[in-house]
Design a protein around this motif. Structure first.
Motif, PDB file in Angstrom:
ATOM      1  N   ASN A 177      58.236  58.591  22.509  1.00 36.79           N
ATOM      2  CA  ASN A 177      58.791  59.617  23.386  1.00 36.79           C
ATOM      3  C   ASN A 177      59.914  59.021  24.240  1.00 36.79           C
ATOM      4  O   ASN A 177      59.787  57.921  24.774  1.00 36.79           O
ATOM      5  CB  ASN A 177      57.711  60.176  24.311  1.00 36.79           C
ATOM      6  N   ILE A 178      60.983  59.787  24.367  1.00 32.62           N
ATOM      7  CA  ILE A 178      62.118  59.322  25.175  1.00 32.62           C
ATOM      8  C   ILE A 178      62.917  60.533  25.651  1.00 32.62           C
ATOM      9  O   ILE A 178      62.878  61.614  25.047  1.00 32.62           O
ATOM     10  CB  ILE A 178      63.011  58.353  24.369  1.00 32.62           C
ATOM     11  N   VAL A 179      63.637  60.344  26.744  1.00 35.03           N
ATOM     12  CA  VAL A 179      64.421  61.437  27.328  1.00 35.03           C
ATOM     13  C   VAL A 179      65.627  61.776  26.437  1.00 35.03           C
ATOM     14  O   VAL A 179      66.288  60.889  25.897  1.00 35.03           O
ATOM     15  CB  VAL A 179      64.897  61.042  28.741  1.00 35.03           C
TER      16      VAL A 179
ATOM     17  N   PRO B  80      61.613  68.055  35.861  1.00 31.66           N
ATOM     18  CA  PRO B  80      61.586  69.126  36.867  1.00 31.66           C
ATOM     19  C   PRO B  80      62.795  69.132  37.786  1.00 31.66           C
ATOM     20  O   PRO B  80      63.081  70.153  38.427  1.00 31.66           O
ATOM     21  CB  PRO B  80      60.305  68.822  37.666  1.00 31.66           C
ATOM     22  N   ALA B  81      63.510  68.008  37.857  1.00 35.60           N
ATOM     23  CA  ALA B  81      64.652  67.921  38.768  1.00 35.60           C
ATOM     24  C   ALA B  81      65.886  68.624  38.241  1.00 35.60           C
ATOM     25  O   ALA B  81      66.795  68.954  39.007  1.00 35.60           O
ATOM     26  CB  ALA B  81      64.993  66.456  39.051  1.00 35.60           C
ATOM     27  N   CYS B  82      65.941  68.874  36.943  1.00 36.54           N
ATOM     28  CA  CYS B  82      67.147  69.447  36.335  1.00 36.54           C
ATOM     29  C   CYS B  82      67.172  70.970  36.476  1.00 36.54           C
ATOM     30  O   CYS B  82      66.349  71.669  35.888  1.00 36.54           O
ATOM     31  CB  CYS B  82      67.225  69.071  34.860  1.00 36.54           C
ATOM     32  N   PRO B  83      68.126  71.506  37.249  1.00 37.73           N
ATOM     33  CA  PRO B  83      68.197  72.960  37.434  1.00 37.73           C
ATOM     34  C   PRO B  83      68.777  73.689  36.221  1.00 37.73           C
ATOM     35  O   PRO B  83      68.689  74.914  36.132  1.00 37.73           O
ATOM     36  CB  PRO B  83      69.124  73.110  38.652  1.00 37.73           C
ATOM     37  N   ALA B  84      69.364  72.930  35.296  1.00 38.41           N
ATOM     38  CA  ALA B  84      70.017  73.553  34.137  1.00 38.41           C
ATOM     39  C   ALA B  84      69.170  73.462  32.873  1.00 38.41           C
ATOM     40  O   ALA B  84      69.615  73.883  31.804  1.00 38.41           O
ATOM     41  CB  ALA B  84      71.377  72.885  33.895  1.00 38.41           C
ATOM     42  N   ASP B  85      67.965  72.910  33.011  1.00 36.71           N
ATOM     43  CA  ASP B  85      67.080  72.756  31.859  1.00 36.71           C
ATOM     44  C   ASP B  85      67.769  72.000  30.722  1.00 36.71           C
ATOM     45  O   ASP B  85      67.652  72.353  29.547  1.00 36.71           O
ATOM     46  CB  ASP B  85      66.597  74.132  31.373  1.00 36.71           C
ATOM     47  N   ALA B  86      68.486  70.931  31.116  1.00 37.01           N
ATOM     48  CA  ALA B  86      69.268  70.173  30.132  1.00 37.01           C
ATOM     49  C   ALA B  86      68.532  68.931  29.634  1.00 37.01           C
ATOM     50  O   ALA B  86      69.055  68.204  28.785  1.00 37.01           O
ATOM     51  CB  ALA B  86      70.607  69.754  30.747  1.00 37.01           C
ATOM     52  N   ILE B  87      67.314  68.690  30.127  1.00 40.37           N
ATOM     53  CA  ILE B  87      66.583  67.475  29.760  1.00 40.37           C
ATOM     54  C   ILE B  87      65.263  67.852  29.106  1.00 40.37           C
ATOM     55  O   ILE B  87      64.563  68.749  29.561  1.00 40.37           O
ATOM     56  CB  ILE B  87      66.304  66.600  30.997  1.00 40.37           C
TER      57      ILE B  87
ATOM     58  N   LYS C 172      78.710  63.552  33.832  1.00 37.33           N
ATOM     59  CA  LYS C 172      77.569  64.012  33.047  1.00 37.33           C
ATOM     60  C   LYS C 172      76.437  62.988  33.123  1.00 37.33           C
ATOM     61  O   LYS C 172      76.667  61.779  33.220  1.00 37.33           O
ATOM     62  CB  LYS C 172      77.966  64.204  31.579  1.00 37.33           C
ATOM     63  N   ALA C 173      75.194  63.480  33.070  1.00 39.98           N
ATOM     64  CA  ALA C 173      74.038  62.581  33.068  1.00 39.98           C
ATOM     65  C   ALA C 173      73.898  61.923  31.700  1.00 39.98           C
ATOM     66  O   ALA C 173      74.006  62.590  30.668  1.00 39.98           O
ATOM     67  CB  ALA C 173      72.772  63.364  33.410  1.00 39.98           C
ATOM     68  N   LYS C 174      73.668  60.601  31.701  1.00 44.43           N
ATOM     69  CA  LYS C 174      73.531  59.862  30.456  1.00 44.43           C
ATOM     70  C   LYS C 174      72.310  58.941  30.530  1.00 44.43           C
ATOM     71  O   LYS C 174      72.019  58.362  31.584  1.00 44.43           O
ATOM     72  CB  LYS C 174      74.763  58.984  30.203  1.00 44.43           C
ATOM     73  N   LEU C 175      71.603  58.826  29.411  1.00 43.78           N
ATOM     74  CA  LEU C 175      70.562  57.819  29.289  1.00 43.78           C
ATOM     75  C   LEU C 175      71.267  56.510  28.958  1.00 43.78           C
ATOM     76  O   LEU C 175      71.825  56.359  27.868  1.00 43.78           O
ATOM     77  CB  LEU C 175      69.564  58.191  28.190  1.00 43.78           C
ATOM     78  N   ILE C 176      71.267  55.546  29.899  1.00 43.58           N
ATOM     79  CA  ILE C 176      72.126  54.378  29.725  1.00 43.58           C
ATOM     80  C   ILE C 176      71.518  53.302  28.826  1.00 43.58           C
ATOM     81  O   ILE C 176      72.245  52.519  28.214  1.00 43.58           O
ATOM     82  CB  ILE C 176      72.510  53.762  31.085  1.00 43.58           C
TER      83      ILE C 176
ATOM     84  N   CYS D 267      63.798  53.586  29.819  1.00 43.75           N
ATOM     85  CA  CYS D 267      63.134  54.900  29.891  1.00 43.75           C
ATOM     86  C   CYS D 267      61.700  54.792  29.397  1.00 43.75           C
ATOM     87  O   CYS D 267      61.458  54.394  28.255  1.00 43.75           O
ATOM     88  CB  CYS D 267      63.904  55.915  29.057  1.00 43.75           C
ATOM     89  N   ASP D 268      60.729  55.170  30.269  1.00 40.34           N
ATOM     90  CA  ASP D 268      59.324  55.101  29.862  1.00 40.34           C
ATOM     91  C   ASP D 268      58.861  56.347  29.114  1.00 40.34           C
ATOM     92  O   ASP D 268      57.744  56.405  28.609  1.00 40.34           O
ATOM     93  CB  ASP D 268      58.415  54.847  31.065  1.00 40.34           C
ATOM     94  N   GLY D 269      59.713  57.374  29.075  1.00 40.47           N
ATOM     95  CA  GLY D 269      59.396  58.567  28.303  1.00 40.47           C
ATOM     96  C   GLY D 269      58.400  59.505  28.943  1.00 40.47           C
ATOM     97  O   GLY D 269      57.915  60.443  28.298  1.00 40.47           O
ATOM     98  N   LEU D 270      58.090  59.297  30.229  1.00 41.29           N
ATOM     99  CA  LEU D 270      57.094  60.142  30.899  1.00 41.29           C
ATOM    100  C   LEU D 270      57.690  61.477  31.360  1.00 41.29           C
ATOM    101  O   LEU D 270      56.954  62.434  31.594  1.00 41.29           O
ATOM    102  CB  LEU D 270      56.481  59.401  32.085  1.00 41.29           C
TER     103      LEU D 270
END
Length: 206
Positions: free
Chosen positions: A4-6, A51-58, A34-38, A43-46
Motif C-alpha cells: 500500500n502506498i499513497v 482526510p486532509a485533502c479537500p479535493a479528494d485527490a489522494i 502540486k503535491a508530490k510523493l517525493i 511513505c508508510d501507506g497508512l
C-alpha cells in the motif's frame, strides 16, 4: 515489493498543501504548486494524509514500491526540522530554551565571517544549525546565553568561526566557560579566518 502506498491525482490537486503539512513522514512535498510523493520509502501507506485533502485527490493504492524505511524517514524528518528551524540566526534573537538544538551540530559564527568568506555556508555550515553574533558590538551576555543552552539541551558539537582579531576571542571564551559550567563534554572546534576570508588555523578547544 508490492504494498500500500499513497497515490496523488495531479489533475485534482489544488495545491493547498494541507496533505504535505500533515504528513508525519515528510513523504509529500509541494512541487511547482502540486503535491508530490517525493520518495516511496518515506511513505508508510497508512493514509493519514487522506482526510486532509479537500479535493479528494489522494488515495491508497497497491503497487510495486520500495519498502518503508523507518530510519531513513527519521533522518529525513530531522533534516526538515533543521531547515525549518534555522531562523532566526542572531544569538540575541534566539531563545536558548528551545529544543531546536537537541542532538544538533552547532556552528557559531562571528558576524564579520559572512562578509569576508565567500563560500562560508557551503564550506563551513552545510545543513548544520548556525547562530551569529559580535561580542564587541552587541550589548549582550553571550556566556549566560550559552550556559542556558548547554545546560538544558544536548548539543552534539560546536564549531566556532571567528576572525583573527582580538575582539572575536570574546565568543571563544564565552563558549569555553559555558561548556565548563554545563559539566558536559561537548566537542568544540575553533576555526580562525584571516581578513581575506581564508582559513588561518583550526584547533580543538578544551
Amino acid at each position: 515489493m508490492k504494498r500500500n502506498i499513497v497515490y496523488i491525482e495531479e489533475e485534482k490537486c489544488t495545491g493547498c498543501g494541507k496533505c504535505a503539512s500533515i504528513c508525519h513522514e515528510g513523504a509529500i512535498a509541494m512541487v511547482n504548486g502540486k503535491a508530490k510523493l517525493i520518495k516511496d520509502d518515506y511513505c508508510d501507506g497508512l493514509g493519514d494524509c487522506l482526510p486532509a485533502c479537500p479535493a479528494d485527490a489522494i488515495r491508497i493504492i497497491q503497487r510495486e514500491a520500495e519498502e518503508y524505511d523507518h530510519e531513513a524517514t527519521l533522518e529525513h524528518m530531522r533534516k526538515l526540522k533543521r531547515e525549518k528551524n534555522r531562523w532566526p540566526v542572531q544569538i540575541r534573537l534566539v531563545n536558548p530554551d528551545t529544543d531546536r538544538f537537541d542532538g544538533e551540530d552547532l556552528v557559531v559564527a562571528a558576524d564579520c565571517c559572512g562578509y569576508v568568506c565567500k563560500n562560508l555556508s557551503e564550506q563551513y555550515i552545510g545543513d548544520r544549525l548556525v547562530v551569529i553574533g559580535c561580542p564587541k558590538l552587541d550589548a549582550f551576555q553571550y556566556q549566560i546565553w550559552f550556559s542556558i543552552l548547554f545546560k538544558q539541551h544536548n548539543v552534539k558539537s560546536i564549531t566556532l568561526l571567528r576572525m583573527t582579531v582580538p575582539c572575536c576571542q570574546g565568543l571563544q571564551k564565552a563558549i569555553q566557560n559555558a561548556i565548563g559550567q554545563s559539566g558536559k563534554n561537548i566537542p568544540f572546534t575553533t576555526i580562525v579566518l584571516d581578513n581575506t576570508g581564508k582559513e588561518e588555523c583550526r584547533f580543538e578547544t578544551e
